[in-house]
Design a protein around this motif. Structure first.
Motif, PDB file in Angstrom:
ATOM      1  N   THR A  52       0.856  -1.182   0.000  1.00  0.00           N
ATOM      2  CA  THR A  52       0.000   0.000   0.000  1.00  0.00           C
ATOM      3  C   THR A  52       0.893   1.233   0.000  1.00  0.00           C
ATOM      4  O   THR A  52       2.062   1.168   0.350  1.00  0.00           O
ATOM      5  CB  THR A  52      -0.904   0.054   1.243  1.00  0.00           C
ATOM      6  OG1 THR A  52      -0.104   0.356   2.400  1.00  0.00           O
ATOM      7  CG2 THR A  52      -1.642  -1.259   1.461  1.00  0.00           C
ATOM      8  N   THR A 109       0.215   5.406   1.108  1.00  0.00           N
ATOM      9  CA  THR A 109      -0.563   6.606   1.382  1.00  0.00           C
ATOM     10  C   THR A 109       0.430   7.723   1.644  1.00  0.00           C
ATOM     11  O   THR A 109       1.204   7.674   2.605  1.00  0.00           O
ATOM     12  CB  THR A 109      -1.527   6.411   2.562  1.00  0.00           C
ATOM     13  OG1 THR A 109      -2.507   5.436   2.178  1.00  0.00           O
ATOM     14  CG2 THR A 109      -2.232   7.709   2.912  1.00  0.00           C
ATOM     15  N   GLN A 154      -3.192   7.876  -2.687  1.00  0.00           N
ATOM     16  CA  GLN A 154      -3.411   6.575  -2.058  1.00  0.00           C
ATOM     17  C   GLN A 154      -3.503   5.457  -3.085  1.00  0.00           C
ATOM     18  O   GLN A 154      -4.144   5.580  -4.124  1.00  0.00           O
ATOM     19  CB  GLN A 154      -4.695   6.595  -1.225  1.00  0.00           C
ATOM     20  CG  GLN A 154      -4.951   5.277  -0.492  1.00  0.00           C
ATOM     21  CD  GLN A 154      -6.362   5.165   0.047  1.00  0.00           C
ATOM     22  OE1 GLN A 154      -7.301   5.703  -0.530  1.00  0.00           O
ATOM     23  NE2 GLN A 154      -6.520   4.454   1.156  1.00  0.00           N
ATOM     24  N   ASP A 164      -5.012   0.413   1.271  1.00  0.00           N
ATOM     25  CA  ASP A 164      -5.923   0.739   2.374  1.00  0.00           C
ATOM     26  C   ASP A 164      -5.241   1.366   3.584  1.00  0.00           C
ATOM     27  O   ASP A 164      -5.839   1.415   4.668  1.00  0.00           O
ATOM     28  CB  ASP A 164      -6.696  -0.514   2.812  1.00  0.00           C
ATOM     29  CG  ASP A 164      -5.796  -1.585   3.423  1.00  0.00           C
ATOM     30  OD1 ASP A 164      -4.554  -1.463   3.334  1.00  0.00           O
ATOM     31  OD2 ASP A 164      -6.343  -2.548   3.993  1.00  0.00           O
ATOM     32  N   SER A 165      -4.008   1.846   3.447  1.00  0.00           N
ATOM     33  CA  SER A 165      -3.451   2.666   4.529  1.00  0.00           C
ATOM     34  C   SER A 165      -4.195   3.997   4.506  1.00  0.00           C
ATOM     35  O   SER A 165      -4.609   4.465   3.451  1.00  0.00           O
ATOM     36  CB  SER A 165      -1.947   2.877   4.343  1.00  0.00           C
ATOM     37  OG  SER A 165      -1.263   1.643   4.501  1.00  0.00           O
ATOM     38  N   ARG A 166      -4.373   4.595   5.672  1.00  0.00           N
ATOM     39  CA  ARG A 166      -5.281   5.733   5.785  1.00  0.00           C
ATOM     40  C   ARG A 166      -4.592   7.040   6.136  1.00  0.00           C
ATOM     41  O   ARG A 166      -3.526   7.053   6.739  1.00  0.00           O
ATOM     42  CB  ARG A 166      -6.355   5.447   6.845  1.00  0.00           C
ATOM     43  CG  ARG A 166      -7.352   4.382   6.445  1.00  0.00           C
ATOM     44  CD  ARG A 166      -8.393   4.169   7.527  1.00  0.00           C
ATOM     45  NE  ARG A 166      -9.369   3.151   7.125  1.00  0.00           N
ATOM     46  CZ  ARG A 166     -10.358   2.724   7.912  1.00  0.00           C
ATOM     47  NH1 ARG A 166     -10.506   3.232   9.127  1.00  0.00           N
ATOM     48  NH2 ARG A 166     -11.196   1.796   7.471  1.00  0.00           N
ATOM     49  N   ARG A 215     -10.101   6.613   1.110  1.00  0.00           N
ATOM     50  CA  ARG A 215     -11.121   5.552   1.120  1.00  0.00           C
ATOM     51  C   ARG A 215     -10.419   4.246   0.828  1.00  0.00           C
ATOM     52  O   ARG A 215      -9.722   4.113  -0.190  1.00  0.00           O
ATOM     53  CB  ARG A 215     -12.203   5.824   0.076  1.00  0.00           C
ATOM     54  CG  ARG A 215     -13.383   4.852   0.176  1.00  0.00           C
ATOM     55  CD  ARG A 215     -14.576   5.388  -0.597  1.00  0.00           C
ATOM     56  NE  ARG A 215     -15.781   4.606  -0.325  1.00  0.00           N
ATOM     57  CZ  ARG A 215     -16.215   3.619  -1.098  1.00  0.00           C
ATOM     58  NH1 ARG A 215     -15.550   3.287  -2.201  1.00  0.00           N
ATOM     59  NH2 ARG A 215     -17.323   2.954  -0.789  1.00  0.00           N
ATOM     60  N   ASP A 216     -10.610   3.275   1.711  1.00  0.00           N
ATOM     61  CA  ASP A 216      -9.930   1.987   1.564  1.00  0.00           C
ATOM     62  C   ASP A 216     -10.267   1.370   0.208  1.00  0.00           C
ATOM     63  O   ASP A 216     -11.445   1.233  -0.148  1.00  0.00           O
ATOM     64  CB  ASP A 216     -10.348   1.019   2.671  1.00  0.00           C
ATOM     65  CG  ASP A 216     -10.071   1.563   4.067  1.00  0.00           C
ATOM     66  OD1 ASP A 216      -9.284   2.515   4.178  1.00  0.00           O
ATOM     67  OD2 ASP A 216     -10.647   1.019   5.026  1.00  0.00           O
ATOM     68  N   THR A 254     -10.677  -1.551  -1.146  1.00  0.00           N
ATOM     69  CA  THR A 254     -10.913  -2.951  -0.817  1.00  0.00           C
ATOM     70  C   THR A 254     -12.040  -3.510  -1.673  1.00  0.00           C
ATOM     71  O   THR A 254     -12.828  -2.759  -2.265  1.00  0.00           O
ATOM     72  CB  THR A 254     -11.288  -3.107   0.663  1.00  0.00           C
ATOM     73  OG1 THR A 254     -12.497  -2.350   0.908  1.00  0.00           O
ATOM     74  CG2 THR A 254     -10.175  -2.600   1.562  1.00  0.00           C
ATOM     75  N   SER A 314     -10.577  -6.999   3.859  1.00  0.00           N
ATOM     76  CA  SER A 314      -9.119  -6.807   3.821  1.00  0.00           C
ATOM     77  C   SER A 314      -8.518  -7.168   2.462  1.00  0.00           C
ATOM     78  O   SER A 314      -7.302  -7.090   2.285  1.00  0.00           O
ATOM     79  CB  SER A 314      -8.451  -7.649   4.916  1.00  0.00           C
ATOM     80  OG  SER A 314      -8.749  -9.018   4.727  1.00  0.00           O
ATOM     81  N   LEU A 374      -7.510  -6.250  -1.059  1.00  0.00           N
ATOM     82  CA  LEU A 374      -7.258  -5.004  -1.775  1.00  0.00           C
ATOM     83  C   LEU A 374      -7.599  -5.133  -3.255  1.00  0.00           C
ATOM     84  O   LEU A 374      -7.369  -6.173  -3.868  1.00  0.00           O
ATOM     85  CB  LEU A 374      -5.796  -4.589  -1.638  1.00  0.00           C
ATOM     86  CG  LEU A 374      -5.275  -4.323  -0.223  1.00  0.00           C
ATOM     87  CD1 LEU A 374      -3.821  -3.889  -0.281  1.00  0.00           C
ATOM     88  CD2 LEU A 374      -6.120  -3.272   0.481  1.00  0.00           C
ATOM     89  N   ASP A 383      -3.172  -0.446   8.300  1.00  0.00           N
ATOM     90  CA  ASP A 383      -4.382  -1.054   8.856  1.00  0.00           C
ATOM     91  C   ASP A 383      -4.128  -1.768  10.179  1.00  0.00           C
ATOM     92  O   ASP A 383      -5.078  -2.087  10.902  1.00  0.00           O
ATOM     93  CB  ASP A 383      -5.044  -1.992   7.840  1.00  0.00           C
ATOM     94  CG  ASP A 383      -4.181  -3.193   7.472  1.00  0.00           C
ATOM     95  OD1 ASP A 383      -2.972  -3.208   7.795  1.00  0.00           O
ATOM     96  OD2 ASP A 383      -4.717  -4.120   6.838  1.00  0.00           O
TER      97      ASP A 383
END
Length: 302
Positions: free
Chosen positions: A134, A136, A149, A152-154, A168-169, A171, A194, A196, A226
């Motif tokens: 990931t 971000t 991004q 799913d790292s935020r 936004r993830d 996924t 979970s 991706l 995550d």
């Protein structure tokens, strides 16, 4: 008005801290993070970068959560946090002037370039086949924060003790929601949450999503893998992020909370505060607004 000595622009001060932890279950840490002063090219989480004035080429803060089994995830995330800052720094240095639009285009290109590097390495060695990460990346140019991004790292923005997710993830469950498919009764317990839909290096091409917001004096951001948000509930994230202590202590507290809740994954956190006359003034009534980046939003700007 305080000004940056290099450009005469109104000053924006960045205070940051970042930490990564293996957690309580995994045998190695496949997460990585980086902070980069895009004006000097300096990278790391060392004292000069923990407190610095934004230069004319901006600042980059980034987390990467690798995947691929054995040491491959660690390889992918390390390539990413090494390649993206250097590529972006080199590209920015090569142009005579920097606008918000070409800054974002170069940020996207740097992540796409890292994607090619990781993908080709994975294709060349069977031990790394299928690896990815990931990414971000929060990149500040002037008062604008651009968040790129993949995965799913935020990224969260905290203002007036309230927190809004800027990403936004990416996924499979969110994809199902986007196309209007039937959703599970309890998405949080569905194993597909979970999975991706894309990662840097896992395929030849990626779609780097970019959102942006204009910062105010006193704003704070939280970037995380995550391994943090899957363990620590939103209320606890907000409470710890707003504690009256240092950014480093907040990072430690977040990681400790994730481990206390089980620590089933690697945990990576970056927190940063922004202040200075180059930002909009703090406003107790100001909400948090962000939107997907579009070139036309900045065309009327000089």
């Amino acid at each position: 008005m305080v000004e940056s000595s290099e450009t005469g622009q109104a000053a924006i001060h960045i205070s940051a801290a970042g930490m990564s932890d293996m957690g309580r279950v995994r045998k190695n840490n496949e997460d990585n993070l980086v902070i980069c002063d895009l004006t000097t090219g300096e990278v790391g989480v060392n004292p000069p970068l923990r407190n610095h004035l934004q230069g004319p080429r901006g600042t980059l803060l980034m987390v990467a959560d690798g995947m691929g089994g054995e040491a491959s995830g660690e390889v992918a995330s390390q390539i990413c946090v090494t390649t993206v800052p250097k590529r972006l720094y080199d590209n920015l240095k090569s142009v005579s002037s920097i606008s918000e639009t070409n800054f974002v285009l170069m940020l996207r290109e740097a992540i796409e370039f890292a994607n090619q590097v990781i993908y080709q390495k994975a294709q060349a060695a069977s031990a790394h086949k299928g690896m990815g990460t990931t990414t971000t990346a929060a990149a500040l140019l002037g008062p604008y924060l651009f968040v790129a991004q993949v995965g799913d790292s935020r990224a969260y923005l905290i203002r007036n003790r309230k927190m809004v997710q800027l990403t936004r993830d990416q996924t499979f469950l969110n994809y199902l929601e986007d196309i209007g498919a039937e959703m599970p009764a309890d998405p949080e317990k569905d194993s597909r949450k979970s999975i991706l839909t894309q990662a840097v290096g896992s395929s030849e091409n990626i779609d780097v999503k970019v959102t942006y917001t204009r910062l105010r004096n006193g704003d704070r951001i939280l970037l995380c893998s995550d391994g943090l948000y899957n363990m620590v509930d939103r209320e606890s994230l907000i409470r710890i992020a707003n504690q009256d202590n240092s950014l480093a202590d907040k990072c430690k507290a977040l990681i400790a909370q994730a481990n206390q809740k089980g620590g089933t994954d690697n945990i990576t956190v970056i927190m940063a505060d922004f202040s200075g006359s180059g930002l909009l003034p703090a406003d107790a009534a100001a909400g948090i607004e962000f939107k997907e980046f579009r070139e036309e939003d900045f065309k009327s700007r000089p």
